[in-house]
Design a protein around this motif. Structure first.
Motif, PDB file in Angstrom:
ATOM      1  N   UNK A   1     -27.653  11.120 107.071  1.00 55.33           N
ATOM      2  CA  UNK A   1     -27.889  12.126 106.231  1.00 55.33           C
ATOM      3  C   UNK A   1     -28.389  13.505 107.068  1.00 55.33           C
ATOM      4  N   UNK A   2     -28.377  13.548 108.311  1.00 56.97           N
ATOM      5  CA  UNK A   2     -28.698  14.670 108.877  1.00 56.97           C
ATOM      6  C   UNK A   2     -28.077  14.790 110.273  1.00 56.97           C
ATOM      7  N   UNK A   3     -27.571  16.054 110.722  1.00 56.36           N
ATOM      8  CA  UNK A   3     -27.453  16.299 112.041  1.00 56.36           C
ATOM      9  C   UNK A   3     -28.363  17.247 112.697  1.00 56.36           C
ATOM     10  N   UNK A   4     -28.610  16.681 113.762  1.00 57.77           N
ATOM     11  CA  UNK A   4     -29.949  17.618 114.580  1.00 57.77           C
ATOM     12  C   UNK A   4     -29.270  17.844 115.922  1.00 57.77           C
ATOM     13  N   UNK A   5     -29.352  19.006 116.331  1.00 59.31           N
ATOM     14  CA  UNK A   5     -28.989  19.822 117.555  1.00 59.31           C
ATOM     15  C   UNK A   5     -30.327  20.318 118.336  1.00 59.31           C
ATOM     16  N   UNK A   6     -30.316  20.180 119.691  1.00 55.15           N
ATOM     17  CA  UNK A   6     -31.180  20.688 120.438  1.00 55.15           C
ATOM     18  C   UNK A   6     -30.885  21.095 121.688  1.00 55.15           C
ATOM     19  N   UNK A   7     -31.466  22.312 122.071  1.00 53.83           N
ATOM     20  CA  UNK A   7     -30.795  23.142 123.432  1.00 53.83           C
ATOM     21  C   UNK A   7     -32.393  23.226 124.222  1.00 53.83           C
ATOM     22  N   UNK A   8     -32.405  22.794 125.254  1.00 59.49           N
ATOM     23  CA  UNK A   8     -33.509  22.860 126.065  1.00 59.49           C
ATOM     24  C   UNK A   8     -33.046  23.377 127.533  1.00 59.49           C
ATOM     25  N   UNK A   9     -33.866  24.269 128.254  1.00 60.06           N
ATOM     26  CA  UNK A   9     -33.527  25.130 129.280  1.00 60.06           C
ATOM     27  C   UNK A   9     -34.872  24.789 130.232  1.00 60.06           C
TER      28      UNK A   9
END
Length: 387
Positions: free
Chosen positions: A325-333
């Motif tokens: 039921x969910x799409x999660x995105x993460x961007x880490x630098x």
């Protein structure tokens, strides 16, 4: 009511003209039939007979003062000995008009006063009082007159209420159109930012690299110039696609970019700047509703653009997590801010607006130990996004 509009209404002058004719002709005719019972009409009597209809010309703009004036004229006519008759027609017209717009407590007692005056005025004039049958008939007619006035008042209230409802509906429709226009402008501004900011940021970074290499190692400037060419070509293609989408009848401004499933195409421009980008995909990748796919891709793309523009990071990690039921995105630098970061950008604002417009969550900020983290969660409801 506007005065010019009043004068364009035929009833404004036709009714007074008809009343004047009836009063003058009727009062003159009464004297031919009744002979010496009534005092002959003098010039003063004719003036009074015409004064009432003349006052009626102002009944729309000044209904209450007109009623008072016509009442005084009628009383003067009767007290002068000219007797009753059609002279009361002006008073009836003035009363009906005033009773529909003026306060009831001010107008409705006047018929009662008139009924009482039918007893008092003959006594003041030294004439015998009218019979009880005549007084009773007069009272009945005055009640009918009040009922007519009340009916007209109620009709006027209904018409006014309908007009107010129509005005409220029109105002609500205008507000909705303004809201939709504002939302459309924000959507277009967000799309233009997403389309151009990414490509132009890459061009800016690669041009800086190319300028630096041209002086020291000209043989290595070729890849940077090639990357600039590719980014500019992509920017032209993106703008063309966006304009085409905006011109499409009934079309929503859609993003001419790779979807979140095409991570290689999505991350290619950032990697071309020398940034090392790793990816992690968890869950079961599947076809997503277009708005979710586009929003997730834009958030990842804009996050990497910010890394390239505002950070000293050399690596970034992109994580995509699929659930039912969910799409999660993460961007880490792993970088620190480069110089003084301008506060005038709208990248993070645009990402937050995208997530919230879909009922999702968004967060962005620095993490302890250095680096920057962007998190977005987008709910997936297939029924809400029919294909």
């Amino acid at each position: 009511m506007d005065a010019s509009a009043d004068h364009r209404r035929p009833a404004l002058w036709l009714v007074p003209l008809l009343v004047a004719v009836i009063q003058v002709a009727g009062s003159t005719g009464m004297r031919h039939h009744r002979g010496p019972e009534l005092a002959p009409l003098t010039w003063f009597g004719f003036v009074l007979l015409l004064a009432g209809p003349l006052m009626l010309l102002a009944r729309y703009r000044h209904p209450c003062p007109v009623l008072l004036a016509v009442t005084a004229i009628t009383a003067t006519y009767v007290l002068a000995g000219f007797g009753p008759g059609p002279v009361f027609l002006s008073l009836v017209v003035a009363f009906v008009r005033a009773a529909t717009v003026c306060p009831r407590w001010w107008t409705y007692p006047l018929p009662l006063i008139g009924w009482a005056a039918a007893w008092v005025i003959p006594w003041l004039a030294g004439r015998p009082r009218p019979p009880l049958e005549a007084i009773g008939g007069l009272g009945a007619w005055l009640l009918v007159l009040v009922a007519i006035a009340e009916g007209l008042r109620q009709r006027r209230s209904v018409v006014e209420a309908r007009r107010l409802r129509q005005d409220a509906m029109a105002s609500a429709a205008r507000s909705e159109r303004q809201r939709e226009a504002t939302a459309a402008r924000l959507a277009i501004a967000r799309e233009l930012h997403d389309v151009l900011a990414h490509s132009l940021s890459m061009i800016n970074v690669q041009s800086s690299v190319a300028l630096e290499l041209l002086d020291k190692q000209p043989e290595r400037a070729g890849p940077a110039l090639a990357a600039i060419k590719d980014a500019s070509r992509q920017a032209i293609s993106d703008v063309h696609s966006l304009v085409t989408a905006l011109r499409a009848e009934g079309g929503e401004p859609t993003a001419p970019t790779p979807g979140i499933a095409d991570l290689d195409g999505l991350l290619g421009p950032a990697r071309a700047t020398g940034l090392t980008v790793t990816t992690t995909v968890t869950g079961s990748p599947r076809t997503l509703p277009a708005v979710i796919d586009v929003a997730a891709a834009r958030i990842v793309q804009e996050s990497l653009t910010n890394v390239v523009r505002h950070s000293t990071a050399t690596t970034a990690a992109v994580t995509v997590d699929y659930t039912a039921s969910r799409l999660s995105v993460a961007v880490d630098d792993n970088g620190t801010p480069r110089g003084s970061t301008s506060a005038g950008g709208s990248g993070i604002t645009g990402m937050r607006e995208r997530a919230r417009a879909l009922g999702g969550s968004f967060s962005a900020g620095r993490v302890p130990g250095g680096g920057f983290s962007v998190r977005a969660g987008l709910p997936i409801d297939e029924s809400a996004y029919p294909s």
